[in-house]
Design a protein around this motif. Structure first.
Motif, PDB file in Angstrom:
ATOM      1  N   LEU A 173       0.881  -1.164   0.000  1.00  0.00           N
ATOM      2  CA  LEU A 173       0.000   0.000   0.000  1.00  0.00           C
ATOM      3  C   LEU A 173       0.918   1.213   0.000  1.00  0.00           C
ATOM      4  N   ALA A 174       0.809   2.090  -0.978  1.00  0.00           N
ATOM      5  CA  ALA A 174       1.791   3.168  -1.072  1.00  0.00           C
ATOM      6  C   ALA A 174       1.254   4.375  -1.820  1.00  0.00           C
ATOM      7  N   ASP A 175       1.938   5.489  -1.591  1.00  0.00           N
ATOM      8  CA  ASP A 175       1.672   6.712  -2.336  1.00  0.00           C
ATOM      9  C   ASP A 175       2.209   6.569  -3.760  1.00  0.00           C
ATOM     10  N   PRO A 176       1.876   7.505  -4.634  1.00  0.00           N
ATOM     11  CA  PRO A 176       2.333   7.421  -6.034  1.00  0.00           C
ATOM     12  C   PRO A 176       3.855   7.340  -6.143  1.00  0.00           C
ATOM     13  N   HIS A 177       4.322   6.409  -6.933  1.00  0.00           N
ATOM     14  CA  HIS A 177       5.734   6.344  -7.282  1.00  0.00           C
ATOM     15  C   HIS A 177       5.910   5.421  -8.476  1.00  0.00           C
ATOM     16  N   LYS A 178       7.110   5.386  -9.005  1.00  0.00           N
ATOM     17  CA  LYS A 178       7.418   4.561 -10.175  1.00  0.00           C
ATOM     18  C   LYS A 178       8.574   3.640  -9.819  1.00  0.00           C
ATOM     19  N   VAL A 179       8.511   2.412 -10.329  1.00  0.00           N
ATOM     20  CA  VAL A 179       9.530   1.391 -10.056  1.00  0.00           C
ATOM     21  C   VAL A 179      10.169   0.957 -11.370  1.00  0.00           C
ATOM     22  N   TYR A 180      11.493   0.880 -11.393  1.00  0.00           N
ATOM     23  CA  TYR A 180      12.225   0.468 -12.583  1.00  0.00           C
ATOM     24  C   TYR A 180      13.051  -0.782 -12.290  1.00  0.00           C
ATOM     25  N   ARG A 181      12.980  -1.726 -13.187  1.00  0.00           N
ATOM     26  CA  ARG A 181      13.908  -2.860 -13.182  1.00  0.00           C
ATOM     27  C   ARG A 181      14.763  -2.675 -14.436  1.00  0.00           C
ATOM     28  N   SER A 182      15.972  -2.155 -14.263  1.00  0.00           N
ATOM     29  CA  SER A 182      16.812  -1.765 -15.395  1.00  0.00           C
ATOM     30  C   SER A 182      17.775  -2.880 -15.792  1.00  0.00           C
ATOM     31  N   LYS A 183      18.376  -2.724 -16.954  1.00  0.00           N
ATOM     32  CA  LYS A 183      19.387  -3.683 -17.404  1.00  0.00           C
ATOM     33  C   LYS A 183      20.563  -3.719 -16.432  1.00  0.00           C
ATOM     34  N   GLN A 184      20.900  -2.558 -15.868  1.00  0.00           N
ATOM     35  CA  GLN A 184      22.007  -2.497 -14.919  1.00  0.00           C
ATOM     36  C   GLN A 184      21.680  -3.304 -13.662  1.00  0.00           C
ATOM     37  N   GLN A 185      20.448  -3.167 -13.166  1.00  0.00           N
ATOM     38  CA  GLN A 185      20.052  -3.932 -11.995  1.00  0.00           C
ATOM     39  C   GLN A 185      20.045  -5.434 -12.291  1.00  0.00           C
ATOM     40  N   ILE A 186      19.574  -5.784 -13.469  1.00  0.00           N
ATOM     41  CA  ILE A 186      19.526  -7.199 -13.856  1.00  0.00           C
ATOM     42  C   ILE A 186      20.934  -7.789 -13.924  1.00  0.00           C
ATOM     43  N   SER A 187      21.879  -7.020 -14.464  1.00  0.00           N
ATOM     44  CA  SER A 187      23.247  -7.521 -14.613  1.00  0.00           C
ATOM     45  C   SER A 187      23.940  -7.712 -13.268  1.00  0.00           C
ATOM     46  N   ARG A 188      23.459  -6.994 -12.246  1.00  0.00           N
ATOM     47  CA  ARG A 188      24.090  -7.081 -10.932  1.00  0.00           C
ATOM     48  C   ARG A 188      23.358  -8.031  -9.979  1.00  0.00           C
ATOM     49  N   SER A 189      22.326  -8.705 -10.455  1.00  0.00           N
ATOM     50  CA  SER A 189      21.543  -9.550  -9.564  1.00  0.00           C
ATOM     51  C   SER A 189      21.404 -10.961 -10.134  1.00  0.00           C
ATOM     52  N   THR A 190      20.953 -11.855  -9.296  1.00  0.00           N
ATOM     53  CA  THR A 190      20.818 -13.259  -9.701  1.00  0.00           C
ATOM     54  C   THR A 190      19.372 -13.727  -9.721  1.00  0.00           C
ATOM     55  N   GLU A 191      18.418 -12.852  -9.361  1.00  0.00           N
ATOM     56  CA  GLU A 191      17.020 -13.272  -9.310  1.00  0.00           C
ATOM     57  C   GLU A 191      16.501 -13.605 -10.707  1.00  0.00           C
ATOM     58  N   GLU A 192      15.815 -14.721 -10.799  1.00  0.00           N
ATOM     59  CA  GLU A 192      15.148 -15.110 -12.044  1.00  0.00           C
ATOM     60  C   GLU A 192      13.737 -15.541 -11.672  1.00  0.00           C
ATOM     61  N   ASP A 193      12.862 -14.554 -11.568  1.00  0.00           N
ATOM     62  CA  ASP A 193      11.513 -14.793 -11.058  1.00  0.00           C
ATOM     63  C   ASP A 193      10.454 -14.209 -11.980  1.00  0.00           C
ATOM     64  N   PHE A 194       9.250 -14.755 -11.844  1.00  0.00           N
ATOM     65  CA  PHE A 194       8.057 -14.101 -12.358  1.00  0.00           C
ATOM     66  C   PHE A 194       7.310 -13.514 -11.173  1.00  0.00           C
ATOM     67  N   LEU A 195       6.727 -12.339 -11.381  1.00  0.00           N
ATOM     68  CA  LEU A 195       5.906 -11.711 -10.365  1.00  0.00           C
ATOM     69  C   LEU A 195       4.540 -11.415 -10.976  1.00  0.00           C
ATOM     70  N   ILE A 196       3.494 -11.594 -10.189  1.00  0.00           N
ATOM     71  CA  ILE A 196       2.137 -11.284 -10.632  1.00  0.00           C
ATOM     72  C   ILE A 196       1.541 -10.289  -9.658  1.00  0.00           C
ATOM     73  N   SER A 197       1.089  -9.144 -10.164  1.00  0.00           N
ATOM     74  CA  SER A 197       0.454  -8.116  -9.342  1.00  0.00           C
ATOM     75  C   SER A 197      -1.055  -8.204  -9.496  1.00  0.00           C
ATOM     76  N   PHE A 198      -1.743  -8.374  -8.378  1.00  0.00           N
ATOM     77  CA  PHE A 198      -3.201  -8.350  -8.339  1.00  0.00           C
ATOM     78  C   PHE A 198      -3.613  -6.990  -7.786  1.00  0.00           C
ATOM     79  N   GLN A 199      -4.281  -6.187  -8.611  1.00  0.00           N
ATOM     80  CA  GLN A 199      -4.643  -4.842  -8.202  1.00  0.00           C
ATOM     81  C   GLN A 199      -5.861  -4.881  -7.281  1.00  0.00           C
ATOM     82  N   LEU A 200      -5.709  -4.324  -6.074  1.00  0.00           N
ATOM     83  CA  LEU A 200      -6.792  -4.325  -5.098  1.00  0.00           C
ATOM     84  C   LEU A 200      -7.479  -2.967  -4.995  1.00  0.00           C
ATOM     85  N   ALA A 201      -6.740  -1.884  -5.266  1.00  0.00           N
ATOM     86  CA  ALA A 201      -7.338  -0.547  -5.200  1.00  0.00           C
ATOM     87  C   ALA A 201      -6.585   0.400  -6.124  1.00  0.00           C
TER      88      ALA A 201
END
Length: 324
Positions: free
Chosen positions: A70-98
């Protein structure tokens, strides 16, 4: 809308009076919970010191993780730079509640409103945009786990799915109910986890959901590729028919036929053509010279040599024995 995952933890970022410290703290929170991300405050300049957000997470079921934001307005980026520095290989599913959110990935955009959901891939860049206060439930799972149940799941990212009817509604209701009761389940319950992942796969690949996304060519082409692959792997089964093909993909025969109505050949014709092309190859193969025409007919899925010979002659202009 009150929700809250059971037996989870709560982390908040609010009213610090120091926007940079406050917002950076929120960035760290969601990176720890999900994957490495960059955040951008979407509040107007006068209100940036009043950022409010809450993460309720910690819920898990085998290799599935649940979190509520639950949060105020903001924007989230998953960039190529972040991907190159991390090991996560996941799928995420967002269910919009409000309120509303927007998922962008692979040139697609899914506008999420209450009662809808969308999937995104941590191994490819994506953005999540929220122009107003919002509320989401997020389910996270390893890519290799979902890929065992859903062929080419990347083809379904950033596509708005309805959770109000069909399998989408079944999935949404089950997910929301399960998240509230996580504390009552064994967190290593592999059977329940497998059933949930299978439900997710069916919801994304079912004919009901495909009809809801209208003429989305990416989804339809992905399904047709799966059907083609299934026919190639199973064409030697003499019991193969449209019903069996449709059942293998979790769709109706009606929708199976609808998928191929714009093509020059029907599903039945496609199956027949693949069998005949395979027989052509076997008749030319020196290692099959000792096999009878009847044996070759059975090897490619025909139930009788006579039917095979008629189809072969109609397609190639000569009988199998003449061709050989």
């Amino acid at each position: 809308m009150a929700f809250f995952i059971s037996d989870g933890y709560r982390k908040q970022a609010k009213d610090s009076g120091e926007e940079k410290h406050n917002f950076d703290y929120w960035n760290d929170i969601i990176c720890d919970e999900f994957v490495k991300l960059d955040c951008e405050n979407e509040l107007d300049f006068n209100n940036q010191g009043q950022f409010n957000a809450e993460l309720r997470g910690g819920g898990s079921l085998s290799n599935l993780r649940f979190a509520e934001v639950l949060a105020d307005p903001h924007k989230v980026y998953r960039s190529k730079q972040q991907i190159s520095r991390s090991t996560e290989e996941d799928f995420l599913i967002s269910f919009q509640l409000a309120q509303q959110g927007i998922v962008r990935q692979n040139g697609r955009e899914a506008i999420l409103t209450p009662g809808t959901f969308a999937m995104y891939d941590s191994t490819q860049p994506y953005t999540l945009s929220f122009k107003e206060n919002f509320h989401q439930l997020i389910v996270q799972m390893p890519k290799n786990v979902l890929s065992q149940h859903l062929m080419n799941p990347e083809q379904y990212t950033a596509i708005q799915m309805s959770g109000r009817e069909g399998l989408g509604a079944v999935l949404t209701n089950f997910i929301l109910s399960l998240a509230k009761e996580l504390g009552h389940f064994n967190q290593t319950s592999d059977e329940l986890s497998d059933n949930l992942i299978n439900m997710i796969a069916m919801a994304f690949s079912s004919s009901v959901m495909l009809e809801q996304v209208g003429k989305n060519s990416v989804v339809k082409e992905s399904l047709k590729q799966r059907i083609n692959r299934y026919i190639e792997l199973n064409m030697c089964n003499p019991e193969m028919n449209n019903q069996l093909i449709a059942d293998s993909q979790g769709i109706s025969v009606r929708y199976l036929n609808k998928l191929f109505e714009e093509q020059s050949e029907s599903v039945h014709s496609l199956l027949l053509e693949k069998r005949l092309q395979r027989s052509l190859h076997l008749l030319q193969d020196p290692s099959y010279h000792g096999h009878s025409i009847e044996m070759i007919a059975f090897n490619v899925g025909f139930s009788s040599a006579a039917h095979f010979s008629r189809c072969f002659k109609k397609r190639f202009g000569q009988s199998p024995s003449q061709f050989r």
